[in-house]
Write a protein that holds these residues in place. Structure first.
Motif, PDB file in Angstrom:
ATOM      1  N   GLY A 456       0.813  -1.221   0.000  1.00 41.09           N
ATOM      2  CA  GLY A 456       0.000   0.000   0.000  1.00 41.09           C
ATOM      3  C   GLY A 456       0.840   1.262   0.000  1.00 41.09           C
ATOM      4  N   PRO A 457       0.174   2.417   0.066  1.00 37.58           N
ATOM      5  CA  PRO A 457       0.873   3.697  -0.105  1.00 37.58           C
ATOM      6  C   PRO A 457       1.680   4.127   1.113  1.00 37.58           C
ATOM      7  CG  PRO A 457      -1.447   4.084   0.356  1.00 37.58           C
ATOM      8  CD  PRO A 457      -1.278   2.594   0.276  1.00 37.58           C
ATOM      9  N   HIS A 458       2.681   4.990   0.847  1.00 39.29           N
ATOM     10  CA  HIS A 458       3.405   5.612   1.949  1.00 39.29           C
ATOM     11  C   HIS A 458       2.605   6.835   2.398  1.00 39.29           C
ATOM     12  CE1 HIS A 458       6.546   7.980   4.002  1.00 39.29           C
ATOM     13  NE2 HIS A 458       6.947   6.778   4.376  1.00 39.29           N
ATOM     14  N   PRO A 459       2.528   7.078   3.697  1.00 38.52           N
ATOM     15  CA  PRO A 459       1.685   8.193   4.154  1.00 38.52           C
ATOM     16  C   PRO A 459       2.227   9.568   3.771  1.00 38.52           C
ATOM     17  CG  PRO A 459       2.824   7.142   6.009  1.00 38.52           C
ATOM     18  CD  PRO A 459       3.089   6.303   4.818  1.00 38.52           C
ATOM     19  N   LEU A 460       3.528   9.684   3.539  1.00 38.15           N
ATOM     20  CA  LEU A 460       4.090  11.005   3.264  1.00 38.15           C
ATOM     21  C   LEU A 460       4.612  11.163   1.833  1.00 38.15           C
ATOM     22  CD1 LEU A 460       5.994  11.590   6.644  1.00 38.15           C
ATOM     23  CD2 LEU A 460       3.679  12.287   6.028  1.00 38.15           C
ATOM     24  N   VAL A 461       5.210  10.124   1.293  1.00 38.41           N
ATOM     25  CA  VAL A 461       5.563  10.168  -0.139  1.00 38.41           C
ATOM     26  C   VAL A 461       4.318   9.611  -0.824  1.00 38.41           C
ATOM     27  CG1 VAL A 461       7.192   9.454  -1.919  1.00 38.41           C
ATOM     28  CG2 VAL A 461       7.990   9.777   0.428  1.00 38.41           C
ATOM     29  N   VAL A 462       3.398  10.508  -1.102  1.00 45.32           N
ATOM     30  CA  VAL A 462       2.005  10.095  -1.281  1.00 45.32           C
ATOM     31  C   VAL A 462       1.736   9.243  -2.521  1.00 45.32           C
ATOM     32  CG1 VAL A 462       1.036  11.975   0.087  1.00 45.32           C
ATOM     33  CG2 VAL A 462       1.478  12.327  -2.357  1.00 45.32           C
ATOM     34  N   ASN A 463       2.622   9.310  -3.501  1.00 43.52           N
ATOM     35  CA  ASN A 463       2.372   8.475  -4.686  1.00 43.52           C
ATOM     36  C   ASN A 463       3.399   7.366  -4.841  1.00 43.52           C
ATOM     37  OD1 ASN A 463       4.358  10.290  -5.366  1.00 43.52           O
ATOM     38  ND2 ASN A 463       3.631  10.626  -7.452  1.00 43.52           N
ATOM     39  N   MET A 464       4.023   6.951  -3.720  1.00 43.46           N
ATOM     40  CA  MET A 464       4.836   5.723  -3.746  1.00 43.46           C
ATOM     41  C   MET A 464       4.065   4.623  -3.008  1.00 43.46           C
ATOM     42  SD  MET A 464       8.694   4.716  -2.538  1.00 43.46           S
ATOM     43  CE  MET A 464       9.456   4.933  -4.125  1.00 43.46           C
TER      44      MET A 464
END
Ligand SMILES: Cc1cc2nc3c(=O)[nH]c(=O)nc-3n(C[C@H](O)[C@H](O)[C@H](O)COP(=O)(O)OP(=O)(O)OC[C@H]3O[C@@H](n4cnc5c(N)ncnc54)[C@H](O)[C@@H]3O)c2cc1C
Length: 519
Positions: A456-464
């Motif tokens: 799933g997504p990283h909370p801060l690098v939002v589109n990784m």
């Protein structure tokens, strides 16, 4: 931002607009992939009938279309003259550019192992409408010489203790989806046999309960039942055994990898042979609900260093999937993950690193034979049959103190003598006379936090988005993980299997996924 495939003096506009390309490449000839924008080749000058050039012997005058006048011989005379005055090989303004990545792709998947390919597969399968998403897989080593997928032992089991892990492995659709007709991945449905000591028996019992609740067909066996079914086992020190009766065994990881590759290529997924070395992102600042000041990043561009070249190729993208296996911690770092004070969300790293694991292959004519399941001893040592010629393969994960240097993939043969052989020979007395024939080492994509996947997504690098950290069970989970990531990307939430416990946030929150059956 230099496109090295262009010869000096030729602008991209010439290639791009002049020849009607998608994204600045000639589309005169297509190679791999089905999309019109896929790589193209450019044939030698003399093969173009529409190519115009200047005849240096005629003081800059334009000559007619090459090829049109071949019949009267005049044009071919001129061609000969041109060729005679040009230095051989130098007049080659258009070159093969098929190896370059596209200038933009909606999704860039870093890593073309089984996980990256599975994500690519599911993105294409679930996209609406068909052809809506451009997906690029960047893989730096097309021989997969160090990839975990190629070096794994191919086991698939439902005998985990965490429901999500059981569901992930039960998701067996991948065997059918890989190709049409279904690909033969050499599946051996011989089951897994887990052995527990007195100490581990209660955990085994409760794990099997969960497995059954999730739909897995697993039975418990007493030492006596075990001896009856597998007379070659010495049951000394075994208090309980669990045996999978359906959908467990092993398969050939290489067949799966290659089958998936062919499949996703046929679906229009693009491939690029290069290494992701940099991300270009924009940032903004905000505050979390707990009052932590954080920087939000959005990746706009992925830099791909091309094979045997110092140049990079920029690829604009909307989203990056980190499926770089054992190297995904490094990819996360490149994107700025974990760059912040320790103990904060900003400072929380992706805890995935390379851990070296040995696999030994031995010959033993008196061994257990065709009925051998994939056996996991209470000591942690494991083995399975390999082929039909009295060969077996197996190994054992080292303790934290014994962890070998992951700097290379050399095999430590003493490790077999000291750590693997003794417990196996104790469990299967026939193995006293085994002879090691070969061995190899591979990397686990090891999640040091709890040895489970990160999805799933990283909370801060939002589109990784992550699809990594499976620590020794990623192969069997790849199909379901690919689907889960695709659902998250396309729908914003997990649909088929709820993998919320595997989100990145757990590292910051300290919430481990407690899986008992990690090997
Ligand atoms: C010895 C061993 C035994 C195993 N046994 C089993 C088993 O029985 N069952 C099971 O389910 N799992 C098993 N596993 C684990 C399983 O192999 C892995 O979890 C799984 O293959 C991970 O797949 P992946 O695609 O994430 O990684 P990989 O297959 O390693 O693919 C990642 C790819 O990313 C590429 N890459 C990395 N960095 C970059 C970059 N910067 N740019 C471009 N490309 C990059 C690499 O070249 C690599 O090809 C085993 C692993 C090992 C080592």
């Amino acid at each position: 931002m230099l496109r090295r495939a262009l010869q000096p003096g030729l602008s991209r506009g010439v290639l791009g607009r002049g020849l009607g390309t998608h994204r600045g490449r000639s589309t005169l000839g297509k190679v791999e992939g089905s999309g019109g924008y896929r790589g193209s080749w450019v044939a030698p000058v003399s093969s173009y009938v529409t190519f115009r050039t200047r005849d240096p012997t005629h003081d800059g005058k334009t000559v007619g279309r090459l090829g049109e006048g071949d019949q009267n011989g005049k044009v071919s005379e001129i061609k000969k003259k041109i060729q005679s005055v040009l230095p051989r090989g130098a007049w080659n303004p258009l070159r093969d550019t098929s190896y370059l990545p596209p200038e933009h792709s909606d999704v860039v998947i870093v890593g073309g192992g089984v996980i990256g390919l599975s994500v690519a597969y599911w993105l294409k399968r679930l996209e609406k409408p068909q052809g809506a998403i451009r997906v690029l897989v960047v893989e730096r080593d097309h021989t997969y010489s160090q990839a975990s997928t190629a070096l794994s032992v191919g086991g698939i089991r439902q005998q985990f203790s965490v429901p999500e892990n059981i569901q992930l492995s039960l998701f067996s659709e991948y065997l059918a989806v890989v190709d049409d007709p279904p690909l033969d991945i050499q599946f051996n449905p011989s089951g897994y046999l887990l052995l527990a000591s007195e100490k581990g028996a209660a955990v085994m019992e409760s794990s099997v309960k969960v497995q059954r609740q999730e739909g897995a067909k697993v039975c418990l066996m007493s030492p006596e039942q075990l001896r009856n079914k597998f007379p070659w086992i010495n049951t000394e020190g075994v208090a309980l055994a669990s045996y999978g009766m359906e959908h467990e065994g092993w398969f050939d990881p290489w067949c799966l990898l290659q089958g998936l590759r062919r499949k996703v290529q046929s679906m229009g997924v693009l491939f690029c042979h290069g290494e992701v070395t940099r991300f270009v992102s924009s940032s903004s600042h905000t505050e979390t609900t707990s009052g932590e000041e954080v920087t939000l990043r959005r990746i706009h561009e992925v830099h791909v260093k091309m094979d045997r070249s110092l140049e990079y190729q920029p690829v604009e993208c909307a989203l990056v999937i980190n499926a770089a296996g054992a190297w995904s911690g490094q990819i996360a770092e490149l994107a700025g993950v974990g760059k912040g004070p320790p103990g904060t969300l900003q400072g929380t790293q992706l805890p995935v690193e390379l851990r070296k694991r040995y696999v030994y292959l031995w010959h033993c004519p008196q061994g257990p034979g065709l009925e051998t399941p994939f056996v996991i001893d209470a000591s942690g040592a494991y083995f399975r049959r390999e082929g039909l010629g009295n060969n077996y393969l197996g190994g054992c994960s080292p303790t934290e103190e014994e962890e070998p240097d992951p700097g290379n993939l050399e095999v430590d043969h003493d490790f077999f003598q000291d750590k693997v052989w003794p417990p196996l020979a104790q469990r299967v007395p026939a193995f006293e006379t085994l002879k090691v024939r070969s061995a190899w080492a591979g990397y686990y994509d090891y999640n040091t936090f709890d040895q489970n996947g990160v999805v799933g997504p990283h909370p801060l690098v939002v589109n990784m988005y992550f699809a990594t950290g499976f620590s020794g069970h990623g192969l069997q989970q790849a199909p379901a993980v690919g689907r889960a990531v695709a659902e998250m990307v396309l729908d914003g939430h997990f649909r088929t299997i709820n993998l919320s416990p595997f989100l990145f946030n757990r590292f910051y929150l300290g919430e481990k996924v407690q899986e008992h059956n990690i090997i």
